[in-house]
Design an enzyme around this catalytic site. Structure first.
Site, PDB file in Angstrom:
ATOM      1  N   LYS A 119      -1.479   2.251  -1.361  1.00  0.00           N
ATOM      2  CA  LYS A 119      -1.786   3.491  -2.089  1.00  0.00           C
ATOM      3  C   LYS A 119      -2.212   4.598  -1.128  1.00  0.00           C
ATOM      4  O   LYS A 119      -1.914   5.779  -1.364  1.00  0.00           O
ATOM      5  CB  LYS A 119      -2.874   3.239  -3.131  1.00  0.00           C
ATOM      6  CG  LYS A 119      -2.460   2.297  -4.254  1.00  0.00           C
ATOM      7  CD  LYS A 119      -1.358   2.880  -5.126  1.00  0.00           C
ATOM      8  CE  LYS A 119      -1.140   2.038  -6.377  1.00  0.00           C
ATOM      9  NZ  LYS A 119      -0.013   2.543  -7.175  1.00  0.00           N
ATOM     10  N   TYR A 167      -9.007  -5.725  -2.454  1.00  0.00           N
ATOM     11  CA  TYR A 167      -8.015  -4.695  -2.789  1.00  0.00           C
ATOM     12  C   TYR A 167      -7.272  -4.176  -1.553  1.00  0.00           C
ATOM     13  O   TYR A 167      -6.565  -3.190  -1.618  1.00  0.00           O
ATOM     14  CB  TYR A 167      -8.715  -3.545  -3.530  1.00  0.00           C
ATOM     15  CG  TYR A 167      -7.766  -2.670  -4.326  1.00  0.00           C
ATOM     16  CD1 TYR A 167      -7.097  -3.159  -5.445  1.00  0.00           C
ATOM     17  CD2 TYR A 167      -7.541  -1.353  -3.953  1.00  0.00           C
ATOM     18  CE1 TYR A 167      -6.226  -2.364  -6.160  1.00  0.00           C
ATOM     19  CE2 TYR A 167      -6.668  -0.543  -4.672  1.00  0.00           C
ATOM     20  CZ  TYR A 167      -6.013  -1.055  -5.771  1.00  0.00           C
ATOM     21  OH  TYR A 167      -5.149  -0.257  -6.491  1.00  0.00           O
TER      22      TYR A 167
END
Ligand SMILES: NC(=O)c1ccc[n+]([C@@H]2O[C@H](COP(=O)([O-])OP(=O)(O)OC[C@H]3O[C@@H](n4cnc5c(N)ncnc54)[C@H](OP(=O)(O)O)[C@@H]3O)[C@@H](O)[C@H]2O)c1
Length: 279
Positions: free
Chosen positions: A171, A164
């Site tokens: 993010k 990720y």
């Protein structure tokens, strides 16, 4: 309208008369957010880029349920298209009250398996796209005396999930931008917050390598014993967009069933046996 509202429970109408833009609002979490904001009374501009059919379906579902919505195609990764999107909002609606930066793209891979092109695309969509949308939205909100921007993030911004890195870094930057924009836009009456979530039970989460094991791990590590739903995240977004959150700005609220308190990580596994003394 949202899928799992208790039968017969009235929808809150705290967004009645408001105009909202939801980026990537045609499918997945974005569609759940579009439906939730519309159920609360907002006119929802359902932005989409690749998934025009899904966006039209979302608009149709909102209208069938008595809500107000229209679809507008624009890539948030292209500044001129973002400007055209908000020009259309100004023309059609005369202003804006809510912006939800939900659109996201990325590749699930480890650090040495990501190309510069993939990094640039992800940053353009997840970070710059949200920044361009906020820049274009702010004057439309300020002209109405204020508004609310909600940036959608994920648990991988603060914790290192496997595969990720790309989206997690984007993010994390988005969450930092939330705080800076909250400081810069607050004097114009604009609140800026992040709505974040742990792993959801949805088709995109199923694209993770080892998705089934990841889901089991997250479920087992969560005190509430389940994955999130798209509606769980949509309700958090709607809360942060609503007048109920009128004194909240610059914050990141994480809905994860309690997973991030870390109990599972900090509980010794009986199978692991005693930890050796340091030599
Ligand atoms: N799934 C999870 O477990 C989870 C957990 C926490 C947070 N979230 C967050 O929830 C949000 C939505 O995720 P999802 O699970 O619904 O994944 P998804 O189905 O892949 O949604 C991505 C959305 O972004 C839009 N998008 C992509 N590129 C775009 C572009 N250039 N311009 C405009 N829109 C664009 C897509 O719309 P088009 O196809 O129309 O381009 C789609 O609506 C993301 O911000 C994600 O980080 C998801």
């Amino acid at each position: 309208m949202s899928g799992d509202r208790a039968p017969g429970a009235p929808a809150a109408t705290d967004l009645r008369g408001k105009v909202a833009v939801v980026t990537g609002g045609g499918k997945g979490v974005g569609a759940a957010i579009s439906r939730e904001l519309a159920a609360r009374g907002a006119y929802v501009v359902v932005n989409h880029f690749h998934s025009s059919g899904a966006a039209e379906d979302t608009v149709a579902a909102i209208r069938r349920a008595g809500g107000l919505a229209r679809a507008v195609r624009a890539s948030v990764a292209k500044r001129e298209q973002v400007e055209a999107l908000f020009a259309s909002v100004a023309d059609e609606h005369g202003g804006l009250d809510v912006l939800v930066n939900n659109a996201a793209r990325g590749v699930f891979a480890r650090y040495d398996d990501l190309t510069d092109v993939e990094w640039r695309r992800a940053l353009d969509t997840n970070l710059h796209g949200a920044r361009w949308c906020a820049l274009a939205a702010a004057p439309l909100m300020a002209a109405r005396g204020g508004g609310a921007i909600v940036n959608v993030s994920s648990i991988g911004a603060g914790l290192a999930m496997d595969n990720y890195l790309l989206v997690g870094v984007c993010k994390a930057a988005l969450e930092a931008m939330t705080r800076y924009l909250a400081a810069d836009l607050g004097p114009q009456g604009i609140r800026v917050n992040t709505a974040s979530a742990g792993l959801l039970d949805n088709p995109t989460a199923a694209l993770f390598p080892g998705a089934a094991e990841l889901r089991d791990t997250c479920r087992a590590a969560s005190p509430l014993g389940r994955l999130g739903t798209e509606e769980d995240l949509a309700r958090l977004v709607a809360f942060l967009a609503s007048p109920q959150a009128e004194w909240i700005s610059g914050q990141c609220l994480l809905a994860d069933g309690g997973l991030s308190v870390g109990r599972a990580m900090l509980t010794p596994s009986p199978a692991a046996g005693p930890v050796p003394e340091p030599s």
